[in-house]
Design a protein around this motif. Structure first.
Motif, short mmCIF file in Angstrom:
data_model
loop_
_atom_site.label_atom_id
_atom_site.label_comp_id
_atom_site.label_asym_id
_atom_site.label_seq_id
_atom_site.Cartn_x
_atom_site.Cartn_y
_atom_site.Cartn_z
N TRP A 471 0.83 -1.20 0.00
CA TRP A 471 0.00 0.00 0.00
C TRP A 471 0.87 1.24 0.00
N LEU A 472 0.25 2.34 -0.40
CA LEU A 472 0.92 3.64 -0.46
C LEU A 472 -0.03 4.69 0.09
N THR A 473 0.49 5.61 0.91
CA THR A 473 -0.29 6.75 1.39
C THR A 473 0.46 8.03 1.06
N SER A 474 -0.29 9.09 0.79
CA SER A 474 0.32 10.38 0.46
C SER A 474 -0.75 11.45 0.50
N GLY A 475 -0.31 12.68 0.34
CA GLY A 475 -1.26 13.77 0.24
C GLY A 475 -1.71 14.03 -1.19
N PHE A 476 -0.93 13.52 -2.15
CA PHE A 476 -1.21 13.76 -3.56
C PHE A 476 -0.63 12.61 -4.37
N LEU A 477 -1.38 12.16 -5.38
CA LEU A 477 -0.91 11.06 -6.23
C LEU A 477 -1.34 11.33 -7.66
N GLU A 498 4.62 0.69 1.57
CA GLU A 498 4.93 -0.51 2.37
C GLU A 498 4.56 -1.76 1.58
N GLN A 499 5.48 -2.74 1.66
CA GLN A 499 5.25 -4.07 1.08
C GLN A 499 5.44 -5.08 2.20
N PRO A 500 4.36 -5.68 2.70
CA PRO A 500 4.49 -6.60 3.84
C PRO A 500 5.19 -7.89 3.43
N ASN A 505 6.84 -19.41 7.13
CA ASN A 505 7.84 -19.23 8.19
C ASN A 505 9.16 -19.89 7.86
N GLY A 506 9.18 -20.94 7.02
CA GLY A 506 10.41 -21.64 6.70
C GLY A 506 11.21 -21.00 5.60
N ALA A 507 10.69 -19.93 4.97
CA ALA A 507 11.39 -19.27 3.87
C ALA A 507 11.80 -17.86 4.28
N ARG A 508 12.57 -17.20 3.40
CA ARG A 508 12.96 -15.82 3.65
C ARG A 508 11.75 -14.92 3.49
N ARG A 509 11.53 -14.07 4.47
CA ARG A 509 10.42 -13.14 4.44
C ARG A 509 10.94 -11.75 4.75
N ALA A 510 10.49 -10.77 3.96
CA ALA A 510 10.98 -9.40 4.15
C ALA A 510 9.82 -8.42 4.10
N ASP A 511 9.72 -7.58 5.11
CA ASP A 511 8.75 -6.49 5.16
C ASP A 511 9.48 -5.21 4.81
N LYS A 512 9.02 -4.50 3.75
CA LYS A 512 9.72 -3.32 3.26
C LYS A 512 8.86 -2.08 3.41
N LYS A 513 9.52 -0.97 3.82
CA LYS A 513 8.83 0.29 4.00
C LYS A 513 9.68 1.42 3.42
N ASN A 537 13.91 13.66 2.95
CA ASN A 537 13.65 12.86 4.16
C ASN A 537 13.33 11.40 3.81
N VAL A 538 14.21 10.82 3.00
CA VAL A 538 13.99 9.44 2.56
C VAL A 538 14.37 8.48 3.68
N VAL A 539 13.46 7.56 3.99
CA VAL A 539 13.71 6.52 4.98
C VAL A 539 13.20 5.20 4.39
N ALA A 540 14.15 4.26 4.13
CA ALA A 540 13.79 2.94 3.63
C ALA A 540 14.12 1.90 4.69
N GLN A 541 13.15 1.07 5.03
CA GLN A 541 13.33 0.08 6.09
C GLN A 541 12.98 -1.31 5.57
N GLN A 542 13.73 -2.30 6.10
CA GLN A 542 13.45 -3.69 5.76
C GLN A 542 13.61 -4.56 6.99
N THR A 543 12.60 -5.39 7.24
CA THR A 543 12.66 -6.37 8.31
C THR A 543 12.67 -7.75 7.67
N GLU A 544 13.82 -8.44 7.83
CA GLU A 544 14.02 -9.71 7.14
C GLU A 544 14.06 -10.87 8.13
N THR A 545 13.30 -11.89 7.82
CA THR A 545 13.28 -13.10 8.65
C THR A 545 13.74 -14.28 7.82
#
Length: 662
Positions: A471-477, A498-500, A505-513, A537-545
């Motif tokens: 999903w994507l949120t913004s003030g203008f698109l 954001e890409q959840p 659970n047994g494979a690589r999983r990554a949540d990206k923001k 103000n770029v902020v890229a985050q990834q949570t990898e399991t």
């Protein structure tokens, strides 16, 4: 010679008539002789003159009738005022029965000149003032006669005489036959009755006019095959029964019947009742109304993205129609200043287009034929196949091919409608991925063939099948199109993407923001992403399991600007460039620099521009380049002078660094 003074003294009407009949005719009247000053009066019981038949001269006939030349009939109200005057060049008079008739022409005129009736052949009964005209009946009514009926003040004005030149204030009625029933004040036209005024024509078999005792018109009723035609656009409303309803300040014609319908060019409709408001120049359809409009006149086929390509092989919209139904439909008829029709529908509005299986609904609808616009308001919805649009107001502009949604706007459609393409599978035996769908919420949006713009509180959701994948949120698109495919996507003001995580659970999983203030995505001609530009103000985050790792790996990139490039035939990242106070953090370790460059082919990130690194083992400074090998999870520093802690297999003297734990 008639003895008129006897009637004013008589107390008994029957006795008066006997006296008159005895004295009216010369005792020696002979056939072939003529007498001047013919007069045959009739009186109210009060003794006041009710009517009289007069003539310039009269001749007795062998059958007991009198042939009267230049006949004149005068009818009076009981207060003495003249009501009607009728004239004919010649007629026969039956004195005994008080009857006048003739095959010749008769003209009847009201005292004030507001109404006149003429025709060929008549029969007149003097005692009750009943009049029948046999052929070629023509009536002229001045509209003031109607205005005085429905006006609250009922003003008296000076009116033109019957022989005055015709004006737009005149109503003309034509028929084969006419009957005036004076006691009930009814005027009945029958046989091809036809009403003509400046705005409309009305035809029927029978037309009945009810007059008041004061001489004004109270109602007009049409029966059998009633058809009303608007003169400007030749549109027609038809029914079994029509009533000219007169209310204070308002003139209306109400058409009813099982066959009540309306037709205007290719458009047509039906309803239990049609009401023509002459002052407002509108036609109101009620009692389960429905209107059929040409499909091409209502809209262009590409209201929504991708619609043109989706219907490329479909037949043209020629001879196809859209059906509109509601609790009531109001047609604004053309005027000299506004030649196009407008239509408004109220309550439970439903618009169905069988040609492309699309439909819309709302509380209200307004269609402007000239401007080519359709406005749906109040819980407005439009659906075409898998494309759905909602809003408090939807405006479709056929001429400019524009769709506008206002307040609580919502758009849902297949990704392919935006020019998107499902990522192809590398395994031909693998089943096709589920369909991809996009939905967008916003305060409002505007669609044009070149772009669709969402404004305020924008949220775009991406689904694979029923599962939300991002999903994507913004003030203008702003989504830009070229050759009916998506070309660019521009989001501004507090952008969050954001890409959840996906997979098991047994494979690589990554949540990206990703967060920034400005985001631009370029798409290739095949519909896949070509590049992403994030700014401010770029902020890229990834949570990898990963399997075998107890805790997820947290990675974050911050920068003033970041550009992502993709491989041409996949949605996989080819390289990333970050600029302006770049920081990369993973768990308790971080690296900093002015620029960062990542290449997917070797899975390496290079930081330059006074790069530094902080780890639990120490800090690295004074390096020219920091190299993060993601494949081996190692960090190396290069430069003439590197200050830091932790030995790493070197590339020469003064090479130090640290190794990311695996």
């Amino acid at each position: 010679m008639w003895k008129d003074d006897l009637t004013r003294q008589a107390g008994n009407a029957r006795w008066v008539w006997r006296v008159l009949l005895c004295l009216a005719l010369p005792i020696s009247a002979q056939v072939g002789e003529f007498y001047k000053g013919f007069k045959l009066p009739d009186y109210y019981k009060s003794g006041h003159l009710k009517s009289q038949i007069t003539g310039a001269e009269a001749r007795p006939q062998p059958n007991g009738l009198w042939l009267v030349e230049k006949m004149r009939i005068e009818n009076y109200l009981e207060d003495g005022r003249t009501n009607l005057v009728a004239t004919a060049p010649q007629c026969f008079v039956d004195i005994k029965n008080h009857v006048a008739f003739s095959p010749r022409r008769l003209l009847v005129v009201t005292a004030d000149g507001q109404l006149n009736i003429q025709g060929e052949g008549f029969f007149y009964q003097q005692t009750n003032f009943d009049l029948t005209i046999s052929n070629q009946v023509a009536t002229t009514i001045h509209r003031e006669l109607i205005r005085s009926t429905n006006s609250p003040a009922k003003p008296r004005v000076s009116l033109p005489q019957p022989n005055a030149p015709p004006t737009n204030d005149l109503i003309r009625i034509f028929s084969d036959h006419f009957v005036l029933e004076s006691p009930s004040n009814l005027a009945i036209y029958s046989g091809r009755a036809h009403v003509d005024d400046a705005q409309m024509e009305l035809g029927c078999q029978t037309l009945t006019i009810q007059r008041s005792t004061a001489g004004t018109i109270e109602s007009i009723v049409a029966d059998q095959n009633v058809a009303m035609t608007n003169k400007l656009d030749q549109s027609r409303a038809m029914g079994d029964h029509g009533t000219y309803s007169l209310e204070p300040g308002r003139e209306r014609v109400v058409l009813t019947g099982e066959q009540a319908r309306w037709q205007g060019g290719e458009s047509e409709g039906q309803a239990g009742q049609f009401t023509f408001d002459r002052g407002a120049n509108t036609l109101l359809a009620e009692q389960k109304p429905s209107i059929r409009l040409p499909r091409a006149a209502l809209s262009a086929p590409d209201w929504l993205p991708g619609a043109a390509s989706a219907t490329a092989n479909a037949p043209e919209f020629t001879n196809q129609f859209v059906n509109v139904s509601a609790e009531e439909i109001l047609i604004h008829l053309p005027t000299t200043n506004q030649l196009a029709r407008r239509m408004s529908a109220q309550n439970n509005v439903l618009i169905v287009s069988p040609a492309d299986k699309s439909q819309g609904s709302s509380d209200h609808a307004l269609y402007d034929e000239g401007a080519g616009t359709l406005e749906l308001s109040g819980h407005a919805l439009w659906q075409s196949d898998q494309r759905i649009v909602k809003g408090e107001t939807l405006i479709f502009d056929r001429t400019n091919k524009i769709l506008v949604a206002r307040q609580n706007a919502w758009l849902r459609m297949p990704l392919s409608s935006f020019g998107g393409q499902t990522t192809p599978s590398s395994n031909p035996n693998k089943p096709a991925p589920p369909p991809e769908t996009v939905e967008v919420f916003s305060d409002g949006f505007v669609y044009r063939p070149a772009a669709i713009i969402f404004q305020d509180h924008v949220r775009a959701n991406y689904f694979q099948g029923a599962v939300q994948r991002g999903w994507l949120t913004s003030g203008f698109l702003n989504i830009g199109f070229k050759s009916n495919r998506i070309e660019t996507l521009v989001a501004t003001t507090q952008v969050a993407l954001e890409q959840p995580a996906t997979g098991t659970n047994g494979a690589r999983r990554a949540d990206k923001k990703l967060k920034c203030e400005n985001l631009t995505i370029q798409f290739s001609t095949n519909g896949l992403m070509q590049s992403i530009l994030a700014e401010t103000n770029v902020v890229a985050q990834q949570t990898e399991t990963r399997a075998g790792r107890a805790l997820p790996a947290e990675t974050e990139l911050t920068a003033a600007r970041a550009t992502v490039f993709f491989f041409a035939h996949t949605n996989e990242v080819r390289e990333i460039r970050a600029e302006g106070s770049v920081t990369i953090m993973q768990d308790t370790k971080s690296a900093h620099g002015a620029q960062a460059f990542y290449t997917a082919t070797n899975n390496v990130v290079e930081l330059s521009g006074h790069p530094t690194a902080d780890t639990p083992m120490g800090r690295i400074t004074e390096a020219e380049v920091l190299i993060w090998n993601r494949a081996h999870n190692t960090l190396k520093a290069r430069g003439k002078k590197v200050v830091g802690m932790g030995e790493v297999p070197g590339e020469g003297p003064n090479r130090t660094g640290f190794v990311f734990p695996k």
